[in-house]
Scaffold this motif. Structure first.
Motif, PDB file in Angstrom:
ATOM      1  N   ALA A 199      36.700  45.577  36.647  1.00  0.00           N
ATOM      2  CA  ALA A 199      37.431  46.721  37.199  1.00  0.00           C
ATOM      3  C   ALA A 199      38.167  47.482  36.102  1.00  0.00           C
ATOM      4  CB  ALA A 199      38.414  46.252  38.267  1.00  0.00           C
ATOM      5  N   ALA A 200      38.555  46.772  35.040  1.00  0.00           N
ATOM      6  CA  ALA A 200      39.256  47.415  33.917  1.00  0.00           C
ATOM      7  C   ALA A 200      38.296  48.138  32.976  1.00  0.00           C
ATOM      8  CB  ALA A 200      40.052  46.374  33.142  1.00  0.00           C
ATOM      9  N   PHE A 256      42.913  34.877  35.105  1.00  0.00           N
ATOM     10  CA  PHE A 256      42.370  36.235  35.037  1.00  0.00           C
ATOM     11  C   PHE A 256      40.901  36.154  35.447  1.00  0.00           C
ATOM     12  CE2 PHE A 256      45.747  36.305  31.734  1.00  0.00           C
ATOM     13  CZ  PHE A 256      46.570  37.259  32.306  1.00  0.00           C
ATOM     14  N   PRO A 286      42.867  41.888  31.587  1.00  0.00           N
ATOM     15  CA  PRO A 286      42.420  43.166  32.155  1.00  0.00           C
ATOM     16  C   PRO A 286      43.283  44.341  31.695  1.00  0.00           C
ATOM     17  CG  PRO A 286      42.265  41.455  33.800  1.00  0.00           C
ATOM     18  CD  PRO A 286      42.931  40.824  32.616  1.00  0.00           C
ATOM     19  N   ASP A 291      38.374  41.394  37.792  1.00  0.00           N
ATOM     20  CA  ASP A 291      39.446  42.244  37.272  1.00  0.00           C
ATOM     21  C   ASP A 291      39.093  42.798  35.895  1.00  0.00           C
ATOM     22  OD1 ASP A 291      40.944  41.898  39.547  1.00  0.00           O
ATOM     23  OD2 ASP A 291      42.206  40.313  38.719  1.00  0.00           O
ATOM     24  N   TYR A 292      38.380  42.003  35.100  1.00  0.00           N
ATOM     25  CA  TYR A 292      37.914  42.516  33.809  1.00  0.00           C
ATOM     26  C   TYR A 292      36.914  43.655  34.022  1.00  0.00           C
ATOM     27  CZ  TYR A 292      40.038  38.690  31.132  1.00  0.00           C
ATOM     28  OH  TYR A 292      40.925  37.825  30.531  1.00  0.00           O
TER      29      TYR A 292
END
Length: 377
Positions: free
Chosen positions: A53-54, A46, A21, A50-51
């Motif tokens: 959100a990034a 991971f 991320p 979260d990916y």
């Protein structure tokens, strides 16, 4: 906006992922769009959320992730189904293991992919941040000591107790590159008595700076055993015999031996013979970091812990960085992020300069052919 795809690793035992991320956010900030296959980072902890959100787009499957991608980031060489999903002219950046994975290179060339082997990134100042061999070897050296400590049936540091004193373990590191230096530092932090050897005289100072003792026959030939470029010269038969005798007597006294010697494109050099192993005490441990390239240790078996007749354990575990998947992925992903910057021109368009010394050194397939001079048959 160039699209980077990050997919699950499909080779057995690979737990790392080619983007985190953190690097997804940086890649997007640099002008890329990023697509991540669902579950790609799961083995390294991971999560998909979260990916997203990034700023990454989450793809449900491989074809959705790769189909429109201009660039594919991988840890290991892509497998056939990934290669088949690539569009013609797509860029692939991965640790391709080019000397062993020749079929994958041919498949990438046949698909029209432009492939870069991250192992071939030159070790120059400008490329230090892209040096995957160093980032992963550093963690491998650390993990080798942890694996050895787990397999060794005793404590590593000296302990003084009311019931008596526990002697410190003796650890011998063979090969003082990035992995060897980290192994020395880790074993020292854990309280072991550490010695190390290498054919390059300049490593003596590095070893001693970490609090370990350097082991070598330090005659005039040894003092002149390095070229101006920092490589080892071939030693005379007389010197090799003297050094072998010194190492043999030393190995017999050790509790743990860690070997780290690798030669690109060639089988790993044999450092520890069956006679060396037979001379060690029951309960001693050897960790062979070169086992995937044939091994430094006679009797090492890929993916196994070999137990010898005299009670010595030889650890042949592959992919030690993958046993610290989160940190290994984080470092590798940062290496790839830095490398990706070479793909863009000043306007942010995808326009790699194939005359750039870094790209030129790492390029292995282009325009339907294997183009690296070391790989042409």
């Amino acid at each position: 906006m160039p699209v980077i795809a990050v997919t699950k690793e499909r080779r057995a035992g690979e737990t790392r992922v080619a983007a985190t991320p953190e690097t997804v956010k940086k890649l997007i900030g640099a002008g890329f769009s990023v697509v991540v296959e669902a579950g790609a980072g799961g083995a390294a902890n991971f999560v998909d959320a979260d990916y997203e959100a990034a700023g990454a787009t989450l793809a449900r499957d491989l074809k959705e992730a790769v189909g429109q991608a201009d660039i594919l980031f991988k840890v290991r060489a892509p497998v056939d189904e990934e290669i088949a999903a690539l569009k013609t002219g797509a860029i692939v950046a991965a640790t391709l293991n080019p000397y062993q994975e020749k079929d994958a290179l041919q498949a990438l060339a046949a698909q029209g992919a432009t492939a870069f082997a991250m192992e071939f990134v030159p070790r120059i100042t400008r490329a230090q941040v892209m040096d995957v061999l160093s980032s992963q070897a550093n963690l491998a050296g650390y993990r080798a000591v942890i694996e050895a400590a787990e397999a060794y049936g005793k404590a590593l540091p000296m302990m003084m107790t009311a019931a008596g004193t526990v002697a410190a373990a003796k650890v011998f590191i063979m090969g003082v590159g990035v992995a060897g230096l980290q192994a020395i530092a880790t074993a020292r932090r854990m309280g072991a008595v550490v010695t190390a050897t290498d054919v390059r005289p300049a490593t003596k100072e590095q070893v001693e700076s970490l609090g370990a003792k350097f082991l070598a026959v330090e005659d005039e030939e040894f003092k002149n055993a390095q070229t101006e470029g920092g490589y080892a010269k071939e030693m005379s038969a007389e010197y090799q015999a003297k050094q072998a005798e010194l190492v043999s007597s030393h190995i017999a006294k050790q509790d743990i031996v860690i070997t780290t010697a690798l030669i690109p494109g060639r089988p790993a050099p044999r450092l520890v013979s069956a006679a060396h192993v037979a001379s060690m005490k029951p309960g001693s441990v050897i960790v062979d970091l070169a086992v995937e390239q044939g091994g430094n240790v006679e009797g090492a078996k890929l993916g196994e812990v070999a137990q010898t007749a005299n009670g010595v354990k030889i650890l042949g575990r592959p992919n030690l960085p993958g046993r610290i998947a989160a940190d290994a992925s984080a470092l590798y992903a940062r290496n790839l992020f830095a490398f990706a910057g070479l793909f863009l021109d000043k306007e942010g368009k995808l326009a790699p300069d194939y005359e750039d010394e870094i790209l030129k050194a790492a390029l292995v397939t282009k325009d339907g052919a294997v183009v690296h001079p070391n790989l042409k048959s």
